[in-house]
Scaffold this motif. Structure first.
Motif, PDB file in Angstrom:
ATOM      1  N   ASP A 163       3.317   9.707 -10.758  1.00 24.70           N
ATOM      2  CA  ASP A 163       2.360   8.951 -10.530  1.00 24.70           C
ATOM      3  C   ASP A 163       2.427   7.397 -10.163  1.00 24.70           C
ATOM      4  O   ASP A 163       1.448   6.529  -9.641  1.00 24.70           O
ATOM      5  CB  ASP A 163       0.924   8.966 -11.690  1.00 24.70           C
ATOM      6  N   PRO A 166       5.287   6.096  -4.568  1.00 26.96           N
ATOM      7  CA  PRO A 166       4.266   5.663  -3.342  1.00 26.96           C
ATOM      8  C   PRO A 166       3.708   6.705  -3.225  1.00 26.96           C
ATOM      9  O   PRO A 166       4.088   7.994  -3.053  1.00 26.96           O
ATOM     10  CB  PRO A 166       5.420   5.424  -2.266  1.00 26.96           C
ATOM     11  N   GLY A 167       2.171   6.751  -2.977  1.00 31.44           N
ATOM     12  CA  GLY A 167       1.162   7.807  -2.938  1.00 31.44           C
ATOM     13  C   GLY A 167       1.085   8.546  -4.053  1.00 31.44           C
ATOM     14  O   GLY A 167       0.297   9.542  -3.916  1.00 31.44           O
ATOM     15  N   LYS A 169      -0.291   9.618  -8.002  1.00 33.89           N
ATOM     16  CA  LYS A 169      -1.680   9.309  -8.745  1.00 33.89           C
ATOM     17  C   LYS A 169      -1.676  10.142  -9.901  1.00 33.89           C
ATOM     18  O   LYS A 169      -0.858  11.291 -10.142  1.00 33.89           O
ATOM     19  CB  LYS A 169      -2.979   9.617  -7.773  1.00 33.89           C
TER      20      LYS A 169
END
Length: 179
Positions: A163, A166-167, A169
């Protein structure tokens, strides 16, 4: 019942996580355990701490645990990291299982986060030995801080969720369960 076991190996698994292999002083077999079990370490400073067994329950010659050094340690994990070395002898309680695997299920989905992967490792070994279907979603902040990445990243049944990359979550657990 207390066992006296020798630390035969200590291995860095990730930042602040070390695994320890424990074997009987005179060789031979250890008491059996089932996937998801833990043992209590009685530390020389008067503390007793529980750690999940991460190796296969088919292995009776050793117990393997992993210990994360907790930043808010009350002494247990800090003592283990700073003092426990290969060659040391430690008092260990016989395995107990408060997190037993339902190994007859048609399919098992594991969700693990950080050091919570430890009991899952022995569960995966058990399901593989039985030829059962399983999947793992392993959540961590970053790839470079993920314990046991080397033994899990080549398994097609494992999905990682980082999480803080980069990118990345947070895992939508409700969506996973719904699916």
């Amino acid at each position: 019942m207390t066992l006296e076991l020798r630390v035969t190996a200590a291995r860095w698994e990730a930042p602040d996580i070390v695994s320890y292999e424990l074997r009987p002083l005179q060789g031979g077999e250890l008491p059996p355990f089932t996937a998801g079990a833990h043992i209590d370490l009685s530390l020389p400073v008067g503390l007793v701490r529980s750690y999940s067994l991460i190796n296969s329950q088919a292995e009776r010659h050793r117990y393997v645990i992993a210990v994360q050094k907790d930043r808010a340690s009350r002494g247990g994990s800090k003592w283990v990291h700073e003092n426990l070395r290969a060659g040391d002898v430690v008092a260990v309680g016989v395995p107990r299982n408060n997190f037993a695997l339902e190994d007859a299920a048609d399919k098992t989905l594991f969700l693990a986060g950080g050091i919570g992967i430890t009991p899952i490792l022995s569960m995966i070994a058990r399901l593989e030995a039985l030829g059962r279907d399983w999947q793992l979603i392993y959540c961590a902040r970053r790839r470079n801080g993920t314990a046991f990445l080397d033994c899990l990243e080549n398994k097609d049944r494992v999905r990682f969720n980082f999480d803080e990359e980069p990118g990345g979550k947070m895992l939508d657990v409700a969506a996973v369960v719904a699916a």
